[in-house]
Scaffold this motif. Structure first.
Motif, PDB file in Angstrom:
ATOM      1  N   GLU A  71      -2.157   6.803   0.632  1.00  0.00           N
ATOM      2  CA  GLU A  71      -3.254   5.939   1.064  1.00  0.00           C
ATOM      3  C   GLU A  71      -3.553   4.908  -0.019  1.00  0.00           C
ATOM      4  O   GLU A  71      -3.660   5.241  -1.195  1.00  0.00           O
ATOM      5  CB  GLU A  71      -4.475   6.814   1.335  1.00  0.00           C
ATOM      6  N   GLN A  72      -3.681   3.651   0.430  1.00  0.00           N
ATOM      7  CA  GLN A  72      -4.073   2.559  -0.460  1.00  0.00           C
ATOM      8  C   GLN A  72      -5.044   1.684   0.313  1.00  0.00           C
ATOM      9  O   GLN A  72      -4.646   0.978   1.246  1.00  0.00           O
ATOM     10  CB  GLN A  72      -2.847   1.756  -0.901  1.00  0.00           C
ATOM     11  N   GLY A  73      -6.317   1.769  -0.023  1.00  0.00           N
ATOM     12  CA  GLY A  73      -7.331   1.033   0.737  1.00  0.00           C
ATOM     13  C   GLY A  73      -7.333   1.502   2.173  1.00  0.00           C
ATOM     14  O   GLY A  73      -7.457   2.687   2.456  1.00  0.00           O
ATOM     15  N   SER A  74      -7.139   0.569   3.111  1.00  0.00           N
ATOM     16  CA  SER A  74      -7.120   0.935   4.535  1.00  0.00           C
ATOM     17  C   SER A  74      -5.705   1.206   5.057  1.00  0.00           C
ATOM     18  O   SER A  74      -5.525   1.467   6.240  1.00  0.00           O
ATOM     19  CB  SER A  74      -7.774  -0.171   5.372  1.00  0.00           C
ATOM     20  N   SER A  75      -4.704   1.142   4.182  1.00  0.00           N
ATOM     21  CA  SER A  75      -3.313   1.392   4.582  1.00  0.00           C
ATOM     22  C   SER A  75      -2.943   2.856   4.361  1.00  0.00           C
ATOM     23  O   SER A  75      -3.325   3.456   3.360  1.00  0.00           O
ATOM     24  CB  SER A  75      -2.358   0.516   3.773  1.00  0.00           C
ATOM     25  N   THR A  76      -2.185   3.398   5.309  1.00  0.00           N
ATOM     26  CA  THR A  76      -1.761   4.794   5.239  1.00  0.00           C
ATOM     27  C   THR A  76      -0.286   4.893   5.588  1.00  0.00           C
ATOM     28  O   THR A  76       0.177   4.256   6.529  1.00  0.00           O
ATOM     29  CB  THR A  76      -2.573   5.653   6.233  1.00  0.00           C
ATOM     30  N   TRP A 105      -0.743   4.296  -5.060  1.00  0.00           N
ATOM     31  CA  TRP A 105      -1.278   4.881  -3.838  1.00  0.00           C
ATOM     32  C   TRP A 105      -1.815   6.265  -4.159  1.00  0.00           C
ATOM     33  O   TRP A 105      -1.298   6.948  -5.047  1.00  0.00           O
ATOM     34  CB  TRP A 105      -0.171   5.008  -2.788  1.00  0.00           C
TER      35      TRP A 105
END
Length: 163
Positions: A71-76, A105
Motif C-alpha cells: 500500500e502506498q497512499g490510495s494505491s494497493t 510501500w
C-alpha cells in the motif's frame, strides 16, 4: 510493609509489565526481498513476531490470513496468493504492475479470527524499470587477416544469445 518499599516493588512490577508488553506486540519484522522492479513477478518472504498467521482451533491448525498487499497512499497491490508455513512465516506472490508508483510501500498482512492487521511501514521499495536497448558491447579480437581461422568473443547488453 512500609510505603517506600511498597513503591519500589510497585515501580519494578510496572516497568517489567511495560517492557513485557512492548516485546510481545504483534509485528512484521522482516520482508525479503524488500524491493522489486516495475513489471517484476516475485515471491516475498514475510516474517512476523508474536503473529497468528496460523492458529490451532483445538482439533487442527488452519491458515489465518485473509489478505497480503502493498500500500502506498490510495494505491494497493494485492498479492496473487500466499503460502503460510507457521504462525510467523509466510510467502506472498506479487505481480508488480509496469506502471506501479516507484518508492516505498507499506507491507500489510490481514489476519483473521479477531487478530490485528499488521503493517510494516515503508517495508518494500518499487524501483523504476528502465528498458535498455539490445547492443553489442565488444568483439574480441576486433581484427583479423583474410583467411585466418579464429574464435571470436562477442559481448552484448540485454541480448538473447543462444549457444
Amino acid at each position: 510493609m512500609n510505603k517506600k518499599k511498597y513503591m519500589q516493588n510497585t515501580s519494578k512490577f510496572f516497568i517489567l509489565f511495560v517492557i513485557s508488553f512492548i516485546y510481545t506486540q504483534e509485528s512484521i519484522v522482516s520482508v525479503n526481498p524488500s524491493q522489486a522492479y516495475q513489471g517484476e513477478y516475485l515471491s516475498v518472504a514475510i516474517t512476523g513476531n508474536e503473529t497468528h498467521f496460523v492458529i490451532n482451533d483445538g482439533s487442527s491448525t488452519v491458515d489465518n490470513i485473509s489478505s497480503v498487499f502493498l500500500e502506498q497512499g490510495s494505491s494497493t497491490i494485492f498479492s496473487q496468493g500466499f503460502s503460510v508455513y507457521n504462525s510467523t512465516n509466510l510467502d506472498a506472490y506479487f505481480d508488480i504492475p509496469n506502471n506501479a508508483s516507484t518508492g516505498t510501500w507499506d507491507v500489510v498482512v490481514t489476519q483473521g479470527f479477531g487478530y490485528d492487521q499488521l503493517s510494516l511501514d515503508n517495508g518494500f521499495e518499487i524501483i523504476e524499470y528502465i528498458d535498455t536497448p539490445e547492443s553489442i558491447v565488444s568483439v574480441n579480437p576486433s581484427q583479423a587477416y583474410q583467411g585466418d581461422y579464429l574464435s571470436v568473443a562477442i559481448t552484448g547488453n540485454d541480448t538473447h544469445f543462444v549457444i
